[in-house]
Design a protein around this motif. Sequence first.
Motif, mmCIF file in Angstrom:
data_model
loop_
_atom_site.group_PDB
_atom_site.id
_atom_site.type_symbol
_atom_site.label_atom_id
_atom_site.label_comp_id
_atom_site.label_asym_id
_atom_site.label_seq_id
_atom_site.Cartn_x
_atom_site.Cartn_y
_atom_site.Cartn_z
ATOM 1 N N ASP A 120 18.503 -10.544 14.507
ATOM 2 C CA ASP A 120 17.479 -9.805 14.893
ATOM 3 C C ASP A 120 16.391 -10.696 16.052
ATOM 4 O O ASP A 120 16.454 -11.857 15.934
ATOM 5 C CB ASP A 120 16.582 -9.490 13.694
ATOM 6 C CG ASP A 120 17.175 -8.295 12.983
ATOM 7 O OD1 ASP A 120 18.112 -7.737 13.685
ATOM 8 O OD2 ASP A 120 16.740 -8.024 11.771
ATOM 9 N N LEU B 183 8.353 -13.301 6.164
ATOM 10 C CA LEU B 183 9.491 -13.242 5.611
ATOM 11 C C LEU B 183 9.831 -14.662 5.480
ATOM 12 O O LEU B 183 10.666 -15.333 6.246
ATOM 13 C CB LEU B 183 10.558 -12.578 6.544
ATOM 14 C CG LEU B 183 10.366 -11.052 6.821
ATOM 15 C CD1 LEU B 183 11.164 -10.603 7.775
ATOM 16 C CD2 LEU B 183 10.531 -10.251 5.443
ATOM 17 N N ASN C 92 13.670 -16.200 5.644
ATOM 18 C CA ASN C 92 14.189 -15.991 6.824
ATOM 19 C C ASN C 92 14.226 -17.066 7.715
ATOM 20 O O ASN C 92 13.259 -18.130 7.356
ATOM 21 C CB ASN C 92 13.830 -14.856 7.697
ATOM 22 C CG ASN C 92 14.306 -13.598 7.030
ATOM 23 O OD1 ASN C 92 14.117 -13.043 5.775
ATOM 24 N ND2 ASN C 92 15.332 -12.919 7.620
ATOM 25 N N THR D 121 8.174 -7.186 11.442
ATOM 26 C CA THR D 121 9.036 -7.236 10.171
ATOM 27 C C THR D 121 8.691 -5.860 9.237
ATOM 28 O O THR D 121 9.176 -5.651 8.200
ATOM 29 C CB THR D 121 8.590 -8.448 9.296
ATOM 30 O OG1 THR D 121 7.398 -8.340 8.756
ATOM 31 C CG2 THR D 121 8.814 -9.687 10.268
ATOM 32 N N GLY D 122 7.895 -5.090 9.724
ATOM 33 C CA GLY D 122 7.694 -4.001 8.746
ATOM 34 C C GLY D 122 6.682 -3.737 7.688
ATOM 35 O O GLY D 122 6.635 -3.204 6.999
ATOM 36 N N ARG D 123 5.743 -4.781 7.815
ATOM 37 C CA ARG D 123 5.002 -5.121 6.726
ATOM 38 C C ARG D 123 3.595 -4.856 7.285
ATOM 39 O O ARG D 123 3.081 -4.802 8.213
ATOM 40 C CB ARG D 123 4.701 -6.547 6.151
ATOM 41 C CG ARG D 123 6.336 -7.126 5.787
ATOM 42 C CD ARG D 123 6.606 -6.406 4.716
ATOM 43 N NE ARG D 123 7.789 -7.234 3.907
ATOM 44 C CZ ARG D 123 8.839 -7.333 3.830
ATOM 45 N NH1 ARG D 123 9.413 -6.201 4.317
ATOM 46 N NH2 ARG D 123 9.599 -8.033 3.257
ATOM 47 N N THR E 205 9.695 -1.306 1.450
ATOM 48 C CA THR E 205 10.939 -0.478 1.841
ATOM 49 C C THR E 205 11.123 -1.071 3.192
ATOM 50 O O THR E 205 10.318 -1.182 3.975
ATOM 51 C CB THR E 205 10.449 0.967 1.711
ATOM 52 O OG1 THR E 205 9.396 1.052 2.548
ATOM 53 C CG2 THR E 205 10.700 1.361 0.184
ATOM 54 N N GLU E 206 12.474 -1.286 3.343
ATOM 55 C CA GLU E 206 12.919 -1.875 4.771
ATOM 56 C C GLU E 206 12.795 -0.808 5.766
ATOM 57 O O GLU E 206 13.068 0.548 5.638
ATOM 58 C CB GLU E 206 14.262 -2.298 4.728
ATOM 59 C CG GLU E 206 14.237 -3.528 4.286
ATOM 60 C CD GLU E 206 15.281 -4.744 4.995
ATOM 61 O OE1 GLU E 206 15.639 -4.271 6.343
ATOM 62 O OE2 GLU E 206 15.011 -5.755 4.805
ATOM 63 N N LYS E 207 12.122 -1.067 6.911
ATOM 64 C CA LYS E 207 12.090 0.185 7.928
ATOM 65 C C LYS E 207 13.424 0.102 8.856
ATOM 66 O O LYS E 207 13.787 -1.298 8.862
ATOM 67 C CB LYS E 207 10.850 -0.183 8.709
ATOM 68 C CG LYS E 207 9.581 -0.431 8.066
ATOM 69 C CD LYS E 207 9.071 0.787 7.528
ATOM 70 C CE LYS E 207 7.525 0.827 7.090
ATOM 71 N NZ LYS E 207 7.144 -0.359 6.216
ATOM 72 N N GLU E 208 13.869 1.033 9.280
ATOM 73 C CA GLU E 208 14.988 1.152 10.039
ATOM 74 C C GLU E 208 14.818 0.293 11.362
ATOM 75 O O GLU E 208 15.984 0.031 12.039
ATOM 76 C CB GLU E 208 15.580 2.669 10.193
ATOM 77 C CG GLU E 208 14.376 3.291 11.160
ATOM 78 C CD GLU E 208 14.662 4.878 10.942
ATOM 79 O OE1 GLU E 208 14.262 5.718 11.924
ATOM 80 O OE2 GLU E 208 15.277 5.167 9.903
ATOM 81 N N ALA F 283 12.719 -2.506 11.938
ATOM 82 C CA ALA F 283 12.171 -3.896 11.564
ATOM 83 C C ALA F 283 13.176 -4.948 11.808
ATOM 84 O O ALA F 283 14.462 -4.976 11.292
ATOM 85 C CB ALA F 283 11.480 -3.858 10.235
ATOM 86 N N THR G 177 14.399 -7.955 9.968
ATOM 87 C CA THR G 177 14.350 -8.578 8.532
ATOM 88 C C THR G 177 15.463 -9.778 8.511
ATOM 89 O O THR G 177 15.562 -9.971 7.292
ATOM 90 C CB THR G 177 14.117 -7.445 7.600
ATOM 91 O OG1 THR G 177 15.413 -6.772 7.917
ATOM 92 C CG2 THR G 177 13.066 -6.850 7.551
#
Lengths: 177, 252, 354
Positions: free
Chosen positions: B62, B82, B85, C70-72, C191-194, C196, C198
């Motif tokens: 990513d 994160l 990671n 990261t979607g947070r 919940t993981e964003k499509e 993001a 991560t």
Amino acid sequence: MTTQILIAGFGGQGILFAGKFLANKGLLEGRQLSWLPSYGPEMRGGTANCSVVLSDQPIGSPIVTKPDVLIAMNLPSLDKYESAVVPGGVIFVDSALIERKVRRNDVKAYYIPATKLAQQNGIPTLANMIMLGKVMRECDFVSYEGIEDAVRTVVSAKHADLFDVNLRAINIGREIE
Amino acid sequence: MVVFDKPKSLTDAELHYCPGCTHGIIHRLVAEAIDALGIEGKAIGVAPVGCAVMAYNYFACDMVEAAHGRAPAVATGIKRSLPDNIVFTYQGDGDLASIGMAETVHAATRNENITVIFVNNAIYGMTGGQMAPTSLPGQVTQTSPYGRDVKTAGYPVKIAELLSALDGPEFIARVAVNNVKNVRNAKKVIQKAFENQIAGKGFSLVEVISSCPTNWGMTPQNALNWVEEKMIPYYPLGIYKDKSAEKEGEAK
Amino acid sequence: MANKVLMKGNEAIAEAAIRVGCRHYFGYPITPQTELAAYMAKRMPKIGGTFLQAESEIAAINMVYGVAGTGRRVMTSSSSPGVSLKQEGISYIAGSDLPCLIVNVQRGGPGLGGIQPSQSDYFQATKGGGHGDYHLIVLAPSSVQEMADMTSLAFDLADKYLMPAMLLADGTVGQMMEPVVLPEERPVEFTEKEWAVTGTKTARPHHIVNSLYLVPEELEKKNFARYERYAEVEKNEVRYESFMMEDAEYCVVAFGIAARVSKNAVAAARAEGVKVGLIRPITLWPFPKKALAEAADKVKGFLSVELSMGQMIEDVKLAIECRRPVELCRRAGGMIPSPDEVLEGIKKLQGGRA
């Protein structure tokens, strides 16, 4: 009924704290209210003022430009805000620090030597609360009833030891004829 | 039979770098380290603005594209969000040592647990060869046509030396990729910079002395020679700071 | 009944943000929003969140960009000069289609300006601020309750439309205390964003958070797609308050603290028999164009009340296509118009063109 209160004095006189007390008292009484401090590079010895609005309706402007009640804790504040008070309004003057009298005839004035009383009673930092005690005697925009709860709220848990002295200061003011 | 495989952590995208540029080698070393440590699935890279701006197409993990100089701040955000990671930045000299100096120094002094790959080729490549914060005294560039005059343009910024003066960072090193021996060592050091992050040790920066034949106006071989003769003497290679090793040394 | 607490506006934003699942805050000290950062510094470490005092506003917004990728949920706050510094990052976040919350507790400008309340960042907030074609959802709270409510709303809208949202407050609303009912505590969403980043877990193609498109056709396509989303926002998310407009012959337009002052003036004017009402834009972008256009069918004139040299007035004129006179009541540099000044403006409007 809406009451607009302006408390003004030097930084370090507990101006904002006095306002917070009124705000908390209002909250406990289920009133609508706003509390707005002057802010900025102000410090002990600088000027400080605080707008408190208490009402039974939603409050418009939180900025008090025409106070119903002015609590003046030093001369510059009285000089600055005396003319702004609405006709029929009330001015509370700390006469220990302000030698002159209120010049207007269309307002009611009370002179309380609060700073001197505070010193005489060994609570030199609580002239502000003595002033409020007198305010609560003469005005009815907040009730004396439930005073302990309001003091407890505004004196944070960290400073719970200050509960008694604050209450005492209010009562000293309240007993002034 | 020896098969020369591409690291898994690189995509199949064709690199856009000029012939003879050493970015390709450095990309490969980073990808090999990621492969060796088995962290591709956890890795998140931050690309800079500069020649490596499209690194996000080349690394298979990513990727985030940062604004010019801000990669360490972006990486900080990602790592704080994160922490499990593995987060790295890949930045050039204009990006890291000029416009992004504040972000670099502060990520280092916070000992932010990230890995920074700093490619120093002493020039702004992407915009066509302007003077970089790391251009050598006297170096001719588009914006120092008479050679870098230290009286008006100041001296080059020595990032490894500068950052190693801080108490914060875990690991600061300088390597080069101008010959096989140096490439091998660079690989080891880059891998160490990732291992430090895995072990939670903190900010690890590897300055990689690189070449830019196109903007230096040299053949690739002459550019590598120039690295050896001019760059490395000004920017000596070595480990500048390794807090863990220092602690072990004290213990002994 | 939900519990009312007495809080400063700045603190209400911080507590509300935490309650709706924001665990990452990045900032840099500046008056008059300091209480917000201080509140976060106290609370975040105790709930496993991040409070980081960045090296600059530029760094802070780029840290926001990192977390947003990261979607947070993530936010930053500042005041006018600091928000200028954030514009670069805001443009990147908008260009990468990421959600986040930016709070601007405005002070007077330009330049270092002053520290007293202002609304002079209206253009910056609603017209872009940074480079490129983009918008923010801009919410203008006028009470401490709205500071809390709009924090929650801003996060939700930002998430829904994948764009940054801004609370455009001012020093008054930030510094004042009022009773506030805070939002219900929400579980932190993981919940993981499509989209993001991560880590791929080597189970999917890599995600790229990016705003660089060197092929102009591609970049144009991206911008068109983004503006289709913006059109949805304009369709669905316009918010405003209409106050005494039913029989109004004149309409005051004001937001934030200016609207609070204007309400006093409207009441005073009504007491003198002047039929005046107020439209208070709650979303500054999207701007309540339709509400104003409809008001223009009924009223004789508008008065834009602003703590600036006159910025929103341009949007008022555009919204009503200049069909009615629009006058301006303004104070600048940290000054606030008094109800009397607004009342005077209303009367001028009533007396025909000033």
